[in-house]
Design an enzyme around this catalytic site. Structure first.
Site, short mmCIF file in Angstrom:
data_model
loop_
_atom_site.label_atom_id
_atom_site.label_comp_id
_atom_site.label_asym_id
_atom_site.label_seq_id
_atom_site.Cartn_x
_atom_site.Cartn_y
_atom_site.Cartn_z
N GLU A 265 5.50 -3.81 2.82
CA GLU A 265 5.04 -4.84 3.61
C GLU A 265 5.18 -4.75 4.95
O GLU A 265 6.46 -4.71 5.54
CB GLU A 265 5.65 -6.24 3.00
CG GLU A 265 5.41 -6.27 1.62
CD GLU A 265 4.22 -7.29 1.53
OE1 GLU A 265 3.51 -7.67 2.23
OE2 GLU A 265 3.88 -7.38 0.24
N CYS A 299 5.41 -11.26 11.11
CA CYS A 299 3.95 -10.30 10.65
C CYS A 299 2.75 -10.91 10.83
O CYS A 299 1.88 -10.34 11.21
CB CYS A 299 4.52 -9.86 9.56
SG CYS A 299 4.89 -10.96 8.06
#
Ligand code: NAD
Length: 512
Positions: A265, A299
């Site tokens: 991720e 993110c």
């Protein structure tokens, strides 16, 4: 408002005692083998935490491997019951843990509490999941045969997490991994070790109260060198790593070299397309929250706005006005919209990106700056800024973890989608439009190439029910909801012959 030492006391970690279920010690003395955690809020030292040694690591992995033998044989719904109790404990500690997240990481108190809420939500999800780890049954081509598949746990799951979601990302992984029958070893970010210790204490008490042997939840503190102990260790069946693309490229190679499993991720470079058919007031909220929320350190933060030429001037005027109203300061004060960056290195990265952007021709319509004076003594507070750029600037192609927003103008939707996709990363994306054709085109196979594509919602703030993750240099992993649990299990196909002959598949004859 409680003091931080009161919060640490409430969380039972004032003394940073060794936790119940790990062989590692937290320690509390500064030194070469300790990490000092400083708050970006006021620059104060929160604690010194001892880094795990190679010998401690061995103890942890051995204990984890032993615990797996017990944990995997416990029925999944019983494991779910433990996770349910973990969710309840998090409800009890929500304010304290949320406050500590805010103080150690620097996000707003609301977001700190929201992060703990996300932990509670994933626990609830995992409890239900513990009764739904379904496999399929297939019709065999051979008479008197039954064929089906089942899912088994992997073993030891290593979790490497980033500083910006210091607790939620761990819980996304661990709640699912536990109900699936795995044991976990967590290496949190070296920038947020104290929140990790608080989490380990909370879960350790739950395991202890239920008589579960030590080693189902383990915590190892350290930097990338500690992370590398796990990525190179074939006893760790899955490495779930959240962090920068740079880190992901190293972890991916190390795990692949031993043919282990990895779930990556990584960084994003997220854009919102603001169509000429958008509700501009709604778009403004999505864009500003996406760009400045968590000081641009998500993110999924909005890095780029791709704006139709017909609404470009009116929308940028709204943006500039909104930025002038932002309150920057202590994130524990709810009147502030923007808190600090994580540390001074991040501030240097912000300034460097501004310089690079200017050097490539970027024109700042809201200038950036490092804030000084009372309330800003940590040196980590910066002004969110906005620049008009071209999408192919090197700096625009790169994820800078700071509140810098890039504006790009477009004429046609096809051009906007191409601009949105034309970056190395593929995490989150959005279009603001009230036009159904545009929305559906954006979501079609010829539309956004990201793992997350939203309509009339910004790029940040995902719910736990969906699978979370992205494509290209974001790493391809999926965590949290939907069927993301399958990454934490191994699939086994079973064929049972209950006839009195042994027919071979594909009609092959083998007579003796
Ligand atoms: P980072 O890459 O610096 O560190 C992340 C973690 O990886 C830390 O625990 C670090 O110690 C560890 N690490 C670094 N190199 C390693 C190596 N070679 N082997 C093993 N472990 C290693 O990231 P950060 O600055 O903490 O976090 C910010 C980054 O994380 C951003 O790029 C952000 O986009 C990304 N992020 C992604 C997601 C997502 O779900 N896609 C979520 C949160 C953050």
């Amino acid at each position: 408002m409680q003091t931080i030492s009161q919060v640490l006391r409430n969380l039972n970690i004032l003394e940073l005692n060794p936790a119940y279920s790990t062989g590692a010690v937290w320690g509390s003395s500064s030194g070469s083998n300790a990490i000092d955690s400083y708050s970006p809020v006021d620059g104060e030292k929160i604690a010194s935490v001892q880094v795990v040694s190679a010998a401690d690591y061995e103890k942890v992995i051995t204990k984890a491997a032993d615990a797996f033998l017990f944990w995997r044989s416990m029925p999944a719904p019983k494991r779910g019951e433990i996770v349910r109790q973990f969710g309840d404990a998090l409800r009890k500690y929500k304010t304290d843990l949320g406050t500590l997240v805010s103080y150690e990481m620097g996000k707003s108190l609301q977001e700190g509490l929201g992060e703990v809420q996300e932990m509670i939500d994933i626990c609830d999800f995992a409890v239900g999941l513990s009764r739904q780890l379904y496999g399929l049954t297939m019709h065999s081509e051979r008479p008197g045969h039954r064929m089906y598949e089942q899912w088994h746990p992997l073993g030891v799951v290593g979790i490497i997490s980033a500083f910006n979601f210091p607790v939620a990302v761990w819980s996304w992984n661990t709640a699912l991994a536990w109900v699936c029958g795995n044991v976990c070893v967590w290496k949190p970010s070296e920038k947020t070790p104290v929140t990790a210790i608080a989490c380990q204490h909370i879960i350790a008490d739950v395991f202890k109260a239920n008589g579960i042997p030590e080693g189902v939840s383990n915590l190892i503190i350290g930097d990338k060198i500690t992370g590398e102990l796990m990525t190179g260790d074939s006893r760790v069946a899955l490495i779930s790593a959240t962090g920068s693309t740079r880190m992901g490229k190293e972890v991916g190679v190390a795990v692949a070299a031993r043919l282990g499993k990895s779930l990556l991720e990584l960084g994003g470079n997220n854009a919102i397309i603001i169509s000429e058919h958008a509700d501009l007031d709604m778009s403004l909220i999505g864009a500003v929250f996406g760009a400045v929320g968590t000081a641009g350190q998500r993110c999924t933060s909005t890095r780029r706005l791709i704006i139709h030429e017909n609404v470009y001037d009116v929308f940028t005027a709204k943006l500039v006005k909104a930025y002038a109203q932002l309150h920057i300061g202590n994130p524990l004060d709810e009147h502030n919209h923007v808190g600090p960056l994580i540390d001074r290195a991040a501030v240097a990265g912000y300034l460097d990106a501004i310089e690079k952007c200017k050097a490539e021709g970027g024109r700042f319509i809201v200038e950036g700056a490092v804030l000084e004076g009372p309330g800003y003594t940590s040196g980590c507070y910066v002004k969110p800024c906005i620049a008009e750029v071209e999408n192919d600037y090197k700096i625009v192609q790169h994820e800078t973890f700071a509140p810098i927003l890039y504006l790009i103008k477009y004429k046609t939707l096809a051009e906007a989608i191409a601009l949105q996709n034309n970056v190395p990363q593929g995490l989150s994306s959005a279009i603001m439009t009230l036009n159904l054709r545009e929305a559906e085109q954006f979501l079609s196979a010829a539309g956004s190439d990201c793992g997350i594509a939203n309509v009339n919602i910004g790029t940040s703030g995902a719910e736990i029910g969906g699978a979370f993750g992205g494509e290209k240099e974001t790493g391809g992993g999926r965590e949290s909801g939907s069927d993301a649990w399958k990454a934490y299990m191994r699939r086994q196909t079973n064929t049972i012959n209950y006839s009195n002959t042994l027919p071979l598949a594909q009609g092959i004859k083998f007579d003796l």
